[in-house]
Design an enzyme around this catalytic site. Sequence first.
Site, mmCIF file in Angstrom:
data_model
loop_
_atom_site.group_PDB
_atom_site.id
_atom_site.type_symbol
_atom_site.label_atom_id
_atom_site.label_comp_id
_atom_site.label_asym_id
_atom_site.label_seq_id
_atom_site.Cartn_x
_atom_site.Cartn_y
_atom_site.Cartn_z
ATOM 1 N N ILE A 8 -21.576 -24.163 -16.267
ATOM 2 C CA ILE A 8 -22.185 -25.482 -16.157
ATOM 3 C C ILE A 8 -23.129 -25.428 -14.971
ATOM 4 C CG2 ILE A 8 -20.359 -26.823 -17.288
ATOM 5 C CD1 ILE A 8 -19.235 -27.475 -14.509
ATOM 6 N N SER A 9 -24.127 -26.300 -14.964
ATOM 7 C CA SER A 9 -25.143 -26.237 -13.916
ATOM 8 C C SER A 9 -24.730 -26.908 -12.617
ATOM 9 C CB SER A 9 -26.444 -26.869 -14.416
ATOM 10 O OG SER A 9 -26.915 -26.143 -15.522
ATOM 11 N N SER A 10 -23.872 -27.927 -12.697
ATOM 12 C CA SER A 10 -23.483 -28.631 -11.476
ATOM 13 C C SER A 10 -22.048 -29.118 -11.574
ATOM 14 C CB SER A 10 -24.415 -29.824 -11.233
ATOM 15 O OG SER A 10 -24.220 -30.798 -12.233
#
Length: 185
Positions: A8-10
Amino acid sequence: MKIGYVRISSAGQNTARQEVLMQELGVERVFVDIASGKNADRPQLQELLEFVREGDAVIVSDISRFARNTRDLLDLVERLTAKGVDFVSKKECIDTTTPTGKFMLTVFGAVATLERESILSRQAEGIAVAKAQGKYTGRKKIESADFGAVYAQWAAKHITATKAMELLSMKPNTFYRRVREFQTT
């Protein structure tokens, strides 16, 4: 061994959907990164690449979770292939054990690159509009009350740049940008 990779990016996002898929597919070990996919410099991805061995299969929910540009995707898959490891992307139905799967990997890799570039373009357009409306001024400048004193120690060669950055809690780019600003004032 089936090995899963989840990204996931964040921290505000959630891995549940990808992890449920890994359970459904009978994945035995999962590596999870919370990092941008813009490059392959991700700790869990690097650990996965060291962990895999001949006969393993690396499984991802979709290609964009593994890599965001064609070059990284093909390089990563080549590293896996060199170790005798298969790559499977569930969403795109890609399995690199077949010639068709290898071809489709390249096509979908190009699509992932296009998607990443489109995201960056839309972001830049949004920032330009916000700036024009006076709503966006960029990130807050990192201020340090003792910058002048630390700068003086560094300029006099009493401390190294690394030590100055440590004292100021600054990364190299920020430190040197502030040095240039400080020298012009």
